[in-house]
Motif scaffolding. Structure first.
Motif, PDB file in Angstrom:
ATOM      1  N   ALA A  10       7.164   1.860 -13.162  1.00 30.50           N
ATOM      2  CA  ALA A  10       7.364   1.720 -11.712  1.00 30.50           C
ATOM      3  C   ALA A  10       8.567   2.545 -11.267  1.00 30.50           C
ATOM      4  O   ALA A  10       8.531   3.219 -10.232  1.00 30.50           O
ATOM      5  CB  ALA A  10       7.551   0.250 -11.346  1.00 30.50           C
ATOM      6  N   GLY A  11       9.641   2.522 -12.068  1.00 28.42           N
ATOM      7  CA  GLY A  11      10.814   3.316 -11.743  1.00 28.42           C
ATOM      8  C   GLY A  11      10.537   4.807 -11.798  1.00 28.42           C
ATOM      9  O   GLY A  11      11.064   5.578 -10.993  1.00 28.42           O
ATOM     10  N   ALA A  12       9.687   5.220 -12.738  1.00 27.01           N
ATOM     11  CA  ALA A  12       9.332   6.641 -12.843  1.00 27.01           C
ATOM     12  C   ALA A  12       8.499   7.085 -11.646  1.00 27.01           C
ATOM     13  O   ALA A  12       8.685   8.190 -11.121  1.00 27.01           O
ATOM     14  CB  ALA A  12       8.585   6.900 -14.145  1.00 27.01           C
ATOM     15  N   VAL A  13       7.577   6.236 -11.213  1.00 28.19           N
ATOM     16  CA  VAL A  13       6.748   6.547 -10.041  1.00 28.19           C
ATOM     17  C   VAL A  13       7.644   6.724  -8.813  1.00 28.19           C
ATOM     18  O   VAL A  13       7.485   7.676  -8.046  1.00 28.19           O
ATOM     19  CB  VAL A  13       5.703   5.425  -9.816  1.00 28.19           C
ATOM     20  N   LEU A  14       8.591   5.816  -8.633  1.00 29.37           N
ATOM     21  CA  LEU A  14       9.531   5.935  -7.516  1.00 29.37           C
ATOM     22  C   LEU A  14      10.372   7.204  -7.662  1.00 29.37           C
ATOM     23  O   LEU A  14      10.590   7.939  -6.690  1.00 29.37           O
ATOM     24  CB  LEU A  14      10.422   4.695  -7.459  1.00 29.37           C
ATOM     25  N   ALA A 112      12.566 -11.575 -12.957  1.00 28.53           N
ATOM     26  CA  ALA A 112      13.405 -10.709 -12.115  1.00 28.53           C
ATOM     27  C   ALA A 112      12.882  -9.278 -12.131  1.00 28.53           C
ATOM     28  O   ALA A 112      12.886  -8.595 -11.103  1.00 28.53           O
ATOM     29  CB  ALA A 112      14.855 -10.762 -12.592  1.00 28.53           C
ATOM     30  N   LEU A 113      12.408  -8.835 -13.285  1.00 29.57           N
ATOM     31  CA  LEU A 113      11.879  -7.466 -13.374  1.00 29.57           C
ATOM     32  C   LEU A 113      10.651  -7.282 -12.488  1.00 29.57           C
ATOM     33  O   LEU A 113      10.409  -6.181 -11.993  1.00 29.57           O
ATOM     34  CB  LEU A 113      11.550  -7.110 -14.816  1.00 29.57           C
ATOM     35  N   THR A 114       9.872  -8.335 -12.271  1.00 29.96           N
ATOM     36  CA  THR A 114       8.702  -8.179 -11.394  1.00 29.96           C
ATOM     37  C   THR A 114       9.153  -7.947  -9.953  1.00 29.96           C
ATOM     38  O   THR A 114       8.501  -7.205  -9.216  1.00 29.96           O
ATOM     39  CB  THR A 114       7.736  -9.382 -11.474  1.00 29.96           C
ATOM     40  N   PHE A 115      10.267  -8.573  -9.541  1.00 31.08           N
ATOM     41  CA  PHE A 115      10.812  -8.295  -8.208  1.00 31.08           C
ATOM     42  C   PHE A 115      11.228  -6.829  -8.113  1.00 31.08           C
ATOM     43  O   PHE A 115      10.995  -6.169  -7.093  1.00 31.08           O
ATOM     44  CB  PHE A 115      12.021  -9.188  -7.905  1.00 31.08           C
ATOM     45  N   CYS A 120      10.102  -1.052  -6.337  1.00 31.95           N
ATOM     46  CA  CYS A 120       9.797   0.345  -6.698  1.00 31.95           C
ATOM     47  C   CYS A 120       8.484   0.806  -6.084  1.00 31.95           C
ATOM     48  O   CYS A 120       8.404   1.884  -5.484  1.00 31.95           O
ATOM     49  CB  CYS A 120       9.728   0.498  -8.219  1.00 31.95           C
ATOM     50  N   VAL A 121       7.438  -0.001  -6.249  1.00 25.07           N
ATOM     51  CA  VAL A 121       6.101   0.382  -5.791  1.00 25.07           C
ATOM     52  C   VAL A 121       6.076   0.541  -4.273  1.00 25.07           C
ATOM     53  O   VAL A 121       5.509   1.508  -3.742  1.00 25.07           O
ATOM     54  CB  VAL A 121       5.057  -0.637  -6.266  1.00 25.07           C
ATOM     55  N   VAL A 122       6.696  -0.380  -3.568  1.00 26.68           N
ATOM     56  CA  VAL A 122       6.632  -0.352  -2.103  1.00 26.68           C
ATOM     57  C   VAL A 122       7.618   0.659  -1.517  1.00 26.68           C
ATOM     58  O   VAL A 122       7.285   1.392  -0.588  1.00 26.68           O
ATOM     59  CB  VAL A 122       6.845  -1.764  -1.533  1.00 26.68           C
ATOM     60  N   VAL A 142      -0.108  -1.951  -8.770  1.00 20.32           N
ATOM     61  CA  VAL A 142      -0.491  -2.553  -7.494  1.00 20.32           C
ATOM     62  C   VAL A 142      -0.966  -3.987  -7.719  1.00 20.32           C
ATOM     63  O   VAL A 142      -0.563  -4.916  -7.006  1.00 20.32           O
ATOM     64  CB  VAL A 142      -1.583  -1.727  -6.795  1.00 20.32           C
ATOM     65  N   GLU A 143      -1.790  -4.190  -8.730  1.00 14.19           N
ATOM     66  CA  GLU A 143      -2.324  -5.528  -9.013  1.00 14.19           C
ATOM     67  C   GLU A 143      -1.195  -6.504  -9.327  1.00 14.19           C
ATOM     68  O   GLU A 143      -1.160  -7.631  -8.818  1.00 14.19           O
ATOM     69  CB  GLU A 143      -3.299  -5.447 -10.183  1.00 14.19           C
ATOM     70  N   LEU A 144      -0.262  -6.073 -10.158  1.00  8.25           N
ATOM     71  CA  LEU A 144       0.856  -6.935 -10.535  1.00  8.25           C
ATOM     72  C   LEU A 144       1.709  -7.296  -9.325  1.00  8.25           C
ATOM     73  O   LEU A 144       2.050  -8.459  -9.103  1.00  8.25           O
ATOM     74  CB  LEU A 144       1.718  -6.235 -11.584  1.00  8.25           C
ATOM     75  N   THR A 145       2.057  -6.306  -8.513  1.00  8.18           N
ATOM     76  CA  THR A 145       2.935  -6.558  -7.378  1.00  8.18           C
ATOM     77  C   THR A 145       2.215  -7.312  -6.259  1.00  8.18           C
ATOM     78  O   THR A 145       2.839  -8.109  -5.557  1.00  8.18           O
ATOM     79  CB  THR A 145       3.542  -5.243  -6.843  1.00  8.18           C
ATOM     80  N   LEU A 146       0.921  -7.104  -6.121  1.00  8.63           N
ATOM     81  CA  LEU A 146       0.162  -7.848  -5.115  1.00  8.63           C
ATOM     82  C   LEU A 146       0.174  -9.342  -5.438  1.00  8.63           C
ATOM     83  O   LEU A 146       0.328 -10.184  -4.551  1.00  8.63           O
ATOM     84  CB  LEU A 146      -1.277  -7.325  -5.039  1.00  8.63           C
TER      85      LEU A 146
END
Length: 196
Positions: A10-14, A112-115, A120-122, A142-146
């Motif tokens: 997620a950090g790499a995508v951002l 906490a990492l999921t937050f 990152c995704v948004v 997307v599935e995880l963060t949704l």
């Protein structure tokens, strides 16, 4: 599934979106109310530093969560803060130890990492939309963060000015999972820059 691997992705995508920000775009508006591109980048760096400090020490002072510095190289500042974050969570055996996540409260470090992944995704979308570059987040992220976004209370007490999220907005019936995620977090998937 190692939650740290997902967070690194997620950090790499951002980071890929941040790498495309040009200096003249730093003052562009974003879908985040009251934040320019520069303000949002500073928030992202601050969040990385806050998560890193809280993971290491159990909590972090407000100034750590808000005091990120960009200098004259925002992408470099982001990369450095992302390394701090990865280092702070590297001790995998301690993922169940609790840490304080700013206004959200105490959570096991794995939660906490999921937050952080959600941010990152948004925020990658926020920046991509602001600087008008393509952004197509991986479906598993997307599935995880949704799933997480659906559990965040949508009340006046927990959303709105000064809170981490705005009140949710309605999206069209055939919205994608990612558009649904954006709506749940108070973003209009059809947002366009007022500069366009």
């Amino acid at each position: 599934m190692d939650i740290r691997d997902l967070d690194r992705r997620a950090g790499a995508v951002l980071g890929e979106v941040i790498a495309q920000v040009r200096p003249e775009q730093l003052w562009f508006p974003t879908p985040c109310p009251d934040w320019t591109v520069r303000g949002l980048l500073r928030h992202i760096v601050s969040e990385n530093e806050g998560f890193a400090a809280a993971a290491t020490n159990g909590s972090a002072p407000t100034q750590t969560w808000t005091g990120g510095r960009l200098g004259d190289n925002p992408h470099g500042a982001y990369r450095r803060s992302n390394v701090k974050l990865a280092d702070a969570f590297a001790d995998g055996g301690a993922l169940d130890r609790t840490m304080e996540v700013r206004e959200f409260g105490l959570y096991p470090r794995r939660i906490a990492l999921t937050f952080h992944q959600l941010g990152c995704v948004v925020h990658a979308w926020d920046l991509a939309r602001a600087i008008d570059v393509p952004y197509d987040p991986p479906l598993d992220l997307v599935e995880l963060t949704l799933g997480l976004a659906r559990r965040i209370p949508d009340t006046d007490a927990s959303r709105g000015p000064g809170a981490a999220f705005e009140r949710s907005v309605k999206v069209r019936g055939d919205a994608s999972d990612f558009e649904t995620l954006l709506g749940l977090l108070g973003r209009n998937p059809d947002w366009v820059s007022p500069l366009d």
